[in-house]
Design an enzyme around this catalytic site. Structure first.
Site, PDB file in Angstrom:
ATOM      1  N   HIS A 146      -5.640   0.143   4.838  1.00 41.57           N
ATOM      2  CA  HIS A 146      -6.634   1.112   5.305  1.00 41.57           C
ATOM      3  C   HIS A 146      -6.234   1.696   6.675  1.00 41.57           C
ATOM      4  CE1 HIS A 146     -10.347   3.052   6.414  1.00 41.57           C
ATOM      5  NE2 HIS A 146     -10.380   2.327   7.514  1.00 41.57           N
ATOM      6  N   HIS A 151      -5.696   5.733   8.433  1.00 41.12           N
ATOM      7  CA  HIS A 151      -5.796   6.311   9.780  1.00 41.12           C
ATOM      8  C   HIS A 151      -4.457   6.765  10.372  1.00 41.12           C
ATOM      9  CE1 HIS A 151     -10.057   5.579  10.328  1.00 41.12           C
ATOM     10  NE2 HIS A 151      -9.905   4.349   9.853  1.00 41.12           N
ATOM     11  N   GLU A 193     -14.025   9.012   8.391  1.00 39.56           N
ATOM     12  CA  GLU A 193     -13.850   7.963   7.375  1.00 39.56           C
ATOM     13  C   GLU A 193     -14.073   8.482   5.949  1.00 39.56           C
ATOM     14  OE1 GLU A 193     -12.639   5.036   7.681  1.00 39.56           O
ATOM     15  OE2 GLU A 193     -13.021   4.314   9.710  1.00 39.56           O
ATOM     16  N   SER A 212      -7.595   5.810   1.634  1.00 40.41           N
ATOM     17  CA  SER A 212      -6.955   4.494   1.500  1.00 40.41           C
ATOM     18  C   SER A 212      -7.590   3.689   0.372  1.00 40.41           C
ATOM     19  CB  SER A 212      -7.068   3.722   2.818  1.00 40.41           C
ATOM     20  OG  SER A 212      -8.427   3.513   3.151  1.00 40.41           O
TER      21      SER A 212
HETATM   22 FE   LIG Z   1     -11.528   2.972   9.263  1.00 44.24          FE
END
Ligand SMILES: [Fe+2]
Length: 268
Positions: A146, A151, A193, A212
């Protein structure tokens, strides 16, 4: 992801996985979590990042998940993310050697204020452990897949990097007011997000949580898609344990960048 981070900070810091965690009954996995956390704990910001020697089993999890996600990104990720991912050139075979881009390791999940505050210094605090090998396409908590595929790939694009920095600055201005920080966190959740954007007539994802997630990336177009509304985002509850039933779509990538940037810049 960061909301999970907040929810699980205490528990994970003590390496007490919840009973329903896929690694709960695997002593070897729990020992690995503790060992990897030690690497993060020993790290001082700005120092060279010590390599975690990932096991062949962990490398295999990384390989499988990153290959599958890369395929899906072609269909579902917004252009800016794909550009960022190309710039970052993550290894897809092994986890080993993922460093740089102001990604700093931490032993486990960190408190909200610390996580967001670091963004103001263009620093992303990242966990290093990887999900349990029994369920490579699922994780109940943010792991290195993730953090890095979600990110860090975003941060390979300067437009996103600037937005993250603005977000960090906004969080610092709100840091001593719980209510404001809560509003900030919700907006962060529904944008960086779980944000989606219209691009060439198609809904594309730019949020790290979607990008992700092996399963959710194929499902987000079925969510209730609401028009861009920062005020609503700031007050809407969300449940981190399920696919997001409501997402907010920006009319264009540029609109998202402008509106979200202005929101963060004025926040607090
Ligand atoms: Fe996050």
């Amino acid at each position: 992801m960061s909301a999970m981070a907040r929810a699980q900070t205490d528990r994970v810091a003590a390496f007490e996985l919840p009973e329903d965690h896929p690694g709960f009954t695997d002593p070897a996995y729990r020992a690995r979590r503790a060992a990897i956390a030690e690497v993060g704990r020993a790290h001082h910001r700005g120092d060279p990042i010590a390599d975690v020697e990932y096991t062949p089993e962990e490398d295999e999890v990384w390989r499988v998940v990153s290959h599958e996600l890369r395929r899906k990104h072609e269909r579902y990720a917004c252009r800016a993310y794909r550009e960022g991912a190309r710039a970052v050139t993550l290894p897809t075979e092994r986890v080993h050697g993922l460093t740089g881009f102001h990604i700093e390791p931490v032993p486990g999940l960190v408190p909200t204020r610390q996580f967001y505050g670091a963004l103001a210094e263009r620093t992303f605090l990242s966990t290093q452990y990887i999900r349990h090998h029994s369920v490579p396409f699922y994780t109940p908590e943010p792991d290195i897949v993730h953090e890095i595929i979600g990110h860090a790939n975003m941060l390979g694009n300067p437009v996103f990097a600037d937005l993250y920095e603005l977000a960090g600055q906004a969080s610092l201005r709100a840091a001593d007011r719980d209510e404001a920080l809560e509003q900030f966190s919700r907006v962060f959740w529904f944008t960086l997000e779980f944000g989606v954007v219209w691009e060439d007539g198609e809904l594309r994802a730019y949020g790290a949580g979607l990008l992700s997630s092996y399963g959710e990336i194929e499902e987000f177009r079925s969510a209730e898609i609401r028009p861009w509304d920062l005020e609503q985002m700031g007050t809407l509850d969300y449940d981190i344990t399920r696919y997001q039933p409501v997402l907010f779509a920006a009319a264009s990538f540029d609109q998202m960048v402008t509106d979200l940037g202005e929101f963060f810049a004025a926040f607090g």
